[in-house]
Design an enzyme around this catalytic site. Sequence first.
Site, PDB file in Angstrom:
ATOM      1  N   THR A 183       0.863  -1.172   0.000  1.00  0.00           N
ATOM      2  CA  THR A 183       0.000   0.000   0.000  1.00  0.00           C
ATOM      3  C   THR A 183       0.903   1.227   0.000  1.00  0.00           C
ATOM      4  O   THR A 183       2.031   1.146   0.470  1.00  0.00           O
ATOM      5  CB  THR A 183      -0.863   0.000   1.276  1.00  0.00           C
ATOM      6  OG1 THR A 183      -1.580  -1.232   1.341  1.00  0.00           O
ATOM      7  CG2 THR A 183      -1.848   1.141   1.296  1.00  0.00           C
ATOM      8  N   THR A 234      -0.723   0.635   6.557  1.00  0.00           N
ATOM      9  CA  THR A 234      -0.423  -0.424   5.597  1.00  0.00           C
ATOM     10  C   THR A 234      -0.300  -1.729   6.354  1.00  0.00           C
ATOM     11  O   THR A 234       0.389  -1.802   7.370  1.00  0.00           O
ATOM     12  CB  THR A 234       0.869  -0.132   4.808  1.00  0.00           C
ATOM     13  OG1 THR A 234       1.198  -1.277   4.012  1.00  0.00           O
ATOM     14  CG2 THR A 234       2.047   0.191   5.713  1.00  0.00           C
TER      15      THR A 234
END
Length: 316
Positions: A183, A234
């Site tokens: 991410t 993330t």
Amino acid sequence: MSFTLLIHGGAGNITPAIMNAEQEKQYSKGLNEALDSGCDILSKGGASLDAVVAAIKTLENNPLFNAGRGAVFTKKGVNEMDASLMDGSNLAAGAIAGVRNIKNPIVLAREVMLHSGHVLLSGSGAGEFALNQGIEMAPDEYFFNKSRYDQWVEIRDTDFYQLDHKDDHLKGPLPKTDYKFGTVGAVACDVHGNLAAGTSTGGMTNKRFGRIGDSPIPGAGTYANNNTCAISCTGHGEHFIRAVVAHDVSCLMEYKGLSLQDACAVVIKDKLVKLGGEGGLIAVDAKGNYDFCLNSAGMYRGMRNSEGKELVAFYG
């Protein structure tokens, strides 16, 4: 007033064992380019929201990262992307999930925030809104990355999914320990003391059923509030959703008076671990205090501020 910008490009089992010198150089370059984009705006007195979008756009344009151009392939062999953005000055938020052919999902998330009257749009409806707003599109070929494609081909006929690309092993519903969460995200505090946060992702390789993680969910993967902090997460999205990670950090600051660093540590290193969740976050408050907090082996990350401090790091 001062400014601070933090970015991340994913967390997980990021160790010297899986990175060679050339890869370290490429990731350093990618992270520094994103810091350049955001700080160029902040150093001129620009808004934190604009800086966050600029930094994430740069990461989305870099195929090293699982967002935008580097998005992984789903079970159906296509790229579906999620993103969210939040403005700490007024708690405005915009997000999109399961979109295809959007060159920069974070730009579409901003359009949702500013012009849709909604917070979260998904799938074909989000695509229709993108066309109405004149958002830049890109053909399937733009998102094609051979290493990501090959990785998907290996598992497309199974029920496994992978948490990111390259050097990963097959995962079932319970992930193993050797993976990366791809991410990207950014958080910023501008010279006016306003906070913003954004996150963008291509999700999981071979994901099915229109799976959506924490990245496009305000309060889970992204949160910004001038009174507390700006957060971008993330990790394994299901755990971050269940723990409402980003908002939980803010709540510990607001209701218990914890410092930014202490609040991050409680959520990432205690609460999330007890749920079986792994990953990390980046955080900044309105005074420019910042934190990188992770319970995984590493996280691609970077920071710059107006005091001349800067950092790019990978390992825990």
